[in-house]
Design an enzyme around this catalytic site. Sequence first.
Site, PDB file in Angstrom:
ATOM      1  N   CYS A 121      -1.020   6.210   8.918  1.00  0.00           N
ATOM      2  CA  CYS A 121      -1.574   4.983   8.502  1.00  0.00           C
ATOM      3  C   CYS A 121      -2.601   5.401   7.342  1.00  0.00           C
ATOM      4  O   CYS A 121      -2.696   6.238   6.751  1.00  0.00           O
ATOM      5  CB  CYS A 121      -2.017   4.062   9.660  1.00  0.00           C
ATOM      6  SG  CYS A 121      -3.377   4.732  10.620  1.00  0.00           S
TER       7      CYS A 121
ATOM      8  N   ARG B  93       0.774  -1.327   0.045  1.00  0.00           N
ATOM      9  CA  ARG B  93       0.128   0.107   0.050  1.00  0.00           C
ATOM     10  C   ARG B  93       0.858   1.142  -0.054  1.00  0.00           C
ATOM     11  O   ARG B  93       0.429   2.294  -0.771  1.00  0.00           O
ATOM     12  CB  ARG B  93      -0.826  -0.081   1.182  1.00  0.00           C
ATOM     13  CG  ARG B  93      -2.174  -0.976   1.093  1.00  0.00           C
ATOM     14  CD  ARG B  93      -2.996  -1.050   2.371  1.00  0.00           C
ATOM     15  NE  ARG B  93      -3.871   0.394   2.293  1.00  0.00           N
ATOM     16  CZ  ARG B  93      -4.652   0.630   3.391  1.00  0.00           C
ATOM     17  NH1 ARG B  93      -4.533   0.078   4.494  1.00  0.00           N
ATOM     18  NH2 ARG B  93      -5.351   1.789   3.155  1.00  0.00           N
TER      19      ARG B  93
END
Length: 283
Positions: free
Chosen positions: A239, A181
């Site tokens: 995050c 990611r």
Amino acid sequence: MNAVVPVKWVLARMYEPDIVIVDCRFTLGKPESGRAAYEEAHIPGAIYLDLEQDLSGPVEADGSGGRHPLPDPATLAARLGRAGISNESRVVAYDDQGGAMASRLWWLMKYLGHDNVFVMDGGFKAWTEANFPVTAEQRITIPAQFLATVQHNLLSEVYDVQDVVAGTKSATLIDSREPARYRGEVEPIDPVAGHIPGAKNVLWAEGRGADGLWKSTEEQAARFEGLSVNKDDEIIVYCGSGVTATPNVMALLEAGYTNVKLYAGSWSDWVSDKENPVATGDE
């Protein structure tokens, strides 16, 4: 005392009057599963706080603030009080997500000025594997008064991160998401793939060993050695939505870093503004 406590520590203190145990189990995409698991079995005396209903604020239509915006401090303080948490309480949080949800509560309590908060090592799995007691009975909570003293120094706003990217502010950015990611190879949740330019990737889950337990202080320090950051330099952790960054915040503090901040909106907030730059690949 360390932020992470073993299950035996909790067992020995679970009936002490100032202890409040909080079940934070939650599964992204299955918002009812955590409460259902709590109602089926939990640590005796534990209350339940829900990531999206209790530990997050309302999601904005334009995505600003991210997928799990910070709750309003006064609203959260009132919710904690209704749950029987006072300023004198010792709070122990647990989950079954490797500590991510429990760490979110840990960080929020710190943000509200409450330092007497801990995360139970290994979560509910470690508790049941030790054959410690569980119950489906829910405690009768006696409301308490919780007064928040907001610690703004623990938080970074989007404009702080923009200044870092622009080079007008000095800080190290840490992306806590999975490497794929971070590199922009996949993005299963947010509308844009990649990472904030200049951010370094340190996966939050690597704060635990193969046994699922929290790594030692020395092992946590080793995870961040490659960043070439002094212990008092500013570090901003993010995050996807400000949840799984919190275990890295906790690990950094335990490793001796003293100026660690959470970008609470995280990637989902960053990409809500199309003017914010995006990077892909490794840095």
